[in-house]
Design a protein around this motif. Structure first.
Motif, PDB file in Angstrom:
ATOM      1  N   ASN A  47     -20.071  46.164 -42.122  1.00  0.00           N
ATOM      2  CA  ASN A  47     -18.682  46.102 -41.687  1.00  0.00           C
ATOM      3  C   ASN A  47     -18.467  44.961 -40.701  1.00  0.00           C
ATOM      4  O   ASN A  47     -19.363  44.633 -39.911  1.00  0.00           O
ATOM      5  N   PHE A  48     -17.273  44.401 -40.736  1.00  0.00           N
ATOM      6  CA  PHE A  48     -16.887  43.467 -39.685  1.00  0.00           C
ATOM      7  C   PHE A  48     -16.642  44.251 -38.390  1.00  0.00           C
ATOM      8  O   PHE A  48     -16.474  45.476 -38.402  1.00  0.00           O
ATOM      9  N   ALA A  49     -16.598  43.540 -37.273  1.00  0.00           N
ATOM     10  CA  ALA A  49     -16.463  44.176 -35.957  1.00  0.00           C
ATOM     11  C   ALA A  49     -15.156  44.950 -35.846  1.00  0.00           C
ATOM     12  O   ALA A  49     -14.180  44.682 -36.556  1.00  0.00           O
ATOM     13  N   ASP A  50     -15.132  45.915 -34.936  1.00  0.00           N
ATOM     14  CA  ASP A  50     -13.939  46.747 -34.737  1.00  0.00           C
ATOM     15  C   ASP A  50     -12.712  45.912 -34.406  1.00  0.00           C
ATOM     16  O   ASP A  50     -11.587  46.290 -34.740  1.00  0.00           O
ATOM     17  N   ALA A  51     -12.909  44.775 -33.734  1.00  0.00           N
ATOM     18  CA  ALA A  51     -11.779  43.974 -33.289  1.00  0.00           C
ATOM     19  C   ALA A  51     -11.049  43.281 -34.433  1.00  0.00           C
ATOM     20  O   ALA A  51      -9.924  42.809 -34.263  1.00  0.00           O
ATOM     21  N   VAL A  52     -11.672  43.217 -35.600  1.00  0.00           N
ATOM     22  CA  VAL A  52     -11.051  42.530 -36.736  1.00  0.00           C
ATOM     23  C   VAL A  52      -9.877  43.345 -37.253  1.00  0.00           C
ATOM     24  O   VAL A  52      -9.996  44.543 -37.524  1.00  0.00           O
ATOM     25  N   VAL A  53      -8.734  42.700 -37.388  1.00  0.00           N
ATOM     26  CA  VAL A  53      -7.506  43.344 -37.865  1.00  0.00           C
ATOM     27  C   VAL A  53      -7.373  43.118 -39.361  1.00  0.00           C
ATOM     28  O   VAL A  53      -7.531  41.988 -39.844  1.00  0.00           O
ATOM     29  N   LYS A  54      -7.080  44.181 -40.101  1.00  0.00           N
ATOM     30  CA  LYS A  54      -6.819  44.033 -41.541  1.00  0.00           C
ATOM     31  C   LYS A  54      -5.359  43.637 -41.736  1.00  0.00           C
ATOM     32  O   LYS A  54      -4.450  44.402 -41.458  1.00  0.00           O
TER      33      LYS A  54
END
Length: 743
Positions: free
Chosen positions: A434-441
């Motif tokens: 997974n990409f980091a939590d901070a990444v916004v979809k």
């Protein structure tokens, strides 16, 4: 003839179906049959049913040739049922332990009533269990058997069919069938209850009602399908009109109808905003059409809404709900404030990039937490270059891994401005974790989750059952998984696991693993180059040892004495060790490494090259076995601590009973196997063949092309798979040598 018939309609539930069937087959009560109806399910559910039916004659499978919906699938099961009583069980729900025995005992104790109503509980992904809020209605106070008129409050239970046992002759006599539609439980439930002369209750939780996080039913879907509720209540009142003796129920069911309509109107996330007025006007027309003579509206605010429905006063209703909407806006503002705070933490630059348009021709790749250019993402990137060279391919790479980026590969350092710009603006985001939590979809972005192995050990939400193996925040995990649009799978087994343990609204792509295309398509020259790069001479037997990580151990505890193993196998065998650095610095180990008898390949980025070079694989519980099996070369399972590992980490099947080849549980046994070549004998070969058919079913050398065509080029139809018996794979090292010498 069995006592109980359980009708189980099945559609797109491969991740939950085994648990459902196991909960029935594991009951201590055995006098039952299962009528499982495959409603033309597009996933592997039908195959799962057939596998279970082969093992247990109590399971009868019906495969429908077209998808007919839940109600008519239940009808198909009803036609085949032979039990005294019919029970319905949804295929993502389960029975509690001892449920069937308790139901049977209660039926016997109450003299075979026409309907037995039992309790249920809701279960959630995080392990929470919530009891039925109206469980009090199932108390056994009063007569054991009664008519609904004696306990009319039972109408206030949730309108479901699967918390009841129905006498089959009662169903036939009443003429009950399920109508088409999405609220099909309402007419069946109401019409059966008002028709029964003898009802009993069981104050015991018998069904565990799964609350599917990803929206497994219509109640969690914004859609015009909710208009179906009008047709269903029309059927209820038609049923009463045809039976004058049931006219006493017109008033109570009118109230249930109105409450149901108001619930659909008031609950957020059901009706599209553009359809709300139309729904209200339809509800108002039904109100006036079915209003019983002398009906008394409820008191208070609820009664006021009844009055507005009767007058078709939609504008007045919207005003009456203004306060509710205001409170909702307050909550929304609070959530927005939290979101703004989070965005501030992410960084002003990232926010500025999120406001820019997406770059339709940019794809950002990452593998293994941005540690390398490898695995499925690398294979997809290579195929993307071939099929869609206009799409720019950029890799996210950690600062400490930059020196391992292959020449010519474009990359951005994780955390840099270039990285956040790529994350914000790339049309495609591809990762095997997974990409980091901070990444916004962002709307319009496509997240492709490739995974990086077939799961033997428990994954995702299943790890909640084994707390000693993880300290994961599962709520955060699912928030990350919510970003996925596609999830790749190399076999049906994996698909079923992923869909259950990562219950989010993605599309599963059963393509095979792109990284394994190399194992199918490699030539003899490729094999020889892979061996030469590792310094392996012709005629040398190379054994690749790949132990897995044990999360519950504080450090690496080697399960093999490598020096002894090398000595016993002799000078013609080279051990390729991958997974952990060697422990200790004994002179003997150092000499074996200098002589090339032991080669540390832990830092090798392309594990596929190691597979091509090796004559055999020795592993314990690593997912390497599933990939290496594509090559159809010998695999030896060395599992000295299986009992501990399976108990602490949890596994999806018993590897000792279903191995991909020979099994050793001691080093002495492993040395004997390797020395005698028994690991490549008939028994091991037969086991490997069964393993390959189960876990390598999609790996035909065109997985990356399938992914690129579906995800990046938008092609809906998948490339056909090469039949399993017609597939090739890379030659073995001996075959490669022979082919080169012949040439």
């Amino acid at each position: 003839m069995p006592r109980l018939s359980l009708v189980v309609p099945v559609y797109k539930v491969q991740g939950y179906l085994p648990e459902c069937l196991d909960s029935v087959l594991g009951q201590d009560y055995t006098d039952f049959e299962i009528i499982a109806v495959d409603d033309c399910s597009p996933d592997g559910s039908g195959a799962i049913l057939d596998q279970y039916a082969e093992r247990d004659p109590r399971i009868h499978v019906i495969h429908l040739t077209e998808n007919v919906g839940l109600g008519r699938a239940r009808n198909a099961g009803l036609e085949r049922a032979e039990g005294d009583y019919v029970l319905f069980l949804d295929s993502d729900d389960t029975l509690s332990d001892g449920a069937l025995a308790a139901i049977s005992d209660r039926l016997d104790a109450t003299g075979d009533p026409e309907i037995l109503v039992y309790d249920y509980a809701r279960t959630y992904w995080d392990g929470e269990v919530r009891t039925n809020q109206r469980a009090d209605l199932l108390s056994s106070e009063g007569p054991d058997v009664f008519r609904l008129a004696d306990r009319p409050e039972l109408l206030d239970l949730l309108q479901i069919v699967w918390n009841k046992a129905y006498r089959r002759d009662f169903i036939s006599r009443t003429g009950l069938t399920f109508p088409p539609g999405y609220y099909e439980d309402a007419p069946w439930t109401f019409c059966s209850l008002i028709s029964a002369e003898r009802i009993a209750v069981l104050d015991r939780v018998c069904v565990l009602y799964r609350q599917r996080r990803e929206g497994g039913n219509i109640l969690k879907t914004v859609s015009r399908k909710h208009f179906d509720v009008f047709d269903q209540y029309a059927r209820v009142f038609d049923f009463i009109a045809a039976r004058p003796e049931l006219d006493e129920w017109r008033g109570p069911l009118f109230r249930k109808m109105v409450d149901h309509y108001l619930t659909v109107l008031e609950r957020p996330g059901r009706l599209p905003q553009s359809s709300r007025a139309e729904f209200f006007h339809r509800a108002s027309a039904d109100y006036r059409a079915h209003l019983p003579e002398g009906f008394q509206r409820p008191e208070g605010g609820r009664g006021h809404k009844y009055a507005m429905l009767q007058r078709d006063a939609y504008t007045a209703l919207t005003g009456a709900t203004a306060a509710v909407k205001f409170r909702r806006r307050v909550r929304t503002r609070a959530a927005a404030a939290v979101s703004r705070s989070r965005r501030s933490a992410i960084g002003v630059y990232y926010q500025s990039q999120l406001r820019l348009p997406l770059d339709e021709n940019l794809a950002l790749f990452s593998a293994y937490w941005s540690r390398s250019v490898s695995c499925n993402p690398a294979a997809i990137a290579a195929e993307l270059a071939r099929l869609a060279p206009g799409i720019r391919r950029v890799w996210a790479v950690r600062a400490d891994a930059v020196d391992r980026v292959p020449q010519g590969v474009e990359y951005v350092r994780v955390g840099s401005r270039a990285y956040w710009s790529a994350v914000a603006r790339a049309k495609y985001l591809v990762n095997n974790v997974n990409f980091a939590d901070a990444v916004v979809k962002r709307e319009g972005q496509v997240h492709l989750q490739t995974h990086h192995g077939t799961p033997l050990k428990t994954m995702g939400l299943d790890q909640q059952k084994y707390p000693a193996s993880t300290n994961m925040n599962f709520a955060k995990l699912l928030e990350r998984c919510d970003r996925w649009d596609f999830s790749l799978s190399s076999n049906r087994f994996s698909t079923a696991v992923w869909e259950r343990v990562y219950p989010c609204s993605y599309t599963s792509l059963e393509t095979g693993y792109p990284r394994n295309d190399r194992l199918v398509n490699a030539t003899a020259d490729d094999v020889r180059r892979a061996r030469a790069a590792l310094g392996l001479a012709d005629g040398t037997r190379a054994v690749l040892y790949m132990p897995t990580h044990r999360e519950y151990q504080p450090g690496f505890t080697p399960a093999l004495d490598l020096a002894r193993l090398a000595d016993e196998l002799g000078p013609d065998v080279t051990l390729l060790m991958r997974g952990h650095y060697f422990y200790g610095n004994s002179p003997h180990i150092a000499e074996l490494r200098r002589s090339g008898r032991i080669v540390d390949v832990s830092g090798h980025d392309r594990v596929e090259e190691l597979y091509l070079a090796a004559d055999a694989l020795v592993t314990d519980y690593s997912s390497a076995m599933f990939d290496y099996a594509v090559l159809d070369r010998p695999i030896i399972i060395y599992a000295p601590d299986w009992d501990i590992y399976s108990a602490v980490r949890g596994t999806y099947f018993n590897l000792l009973e279903e191995p991909p080849g020979a099994v050793a549980t001691t080093q002495t046994e492993l040395i004997r196997l390797l020395g005698s070549r028994e690991y490549d004998g008939p028994d091991a070969t037969e086991r490997r063949a069964a393993f390959r058919r189960r876990f390598c079913e999609f790996d035909d050398g065109r997985a990356a092309e399938r992914v690129v065509r579906r995800v990046f080029l938008g092609e809906e139809s998948m490339l056909p798979f090469v039949p399993f018996t017609e597939r090739s794979h890379a030659p073995t090292p001996d075959q490669a040598l022979e082919l080169v010498e012949r040439a």
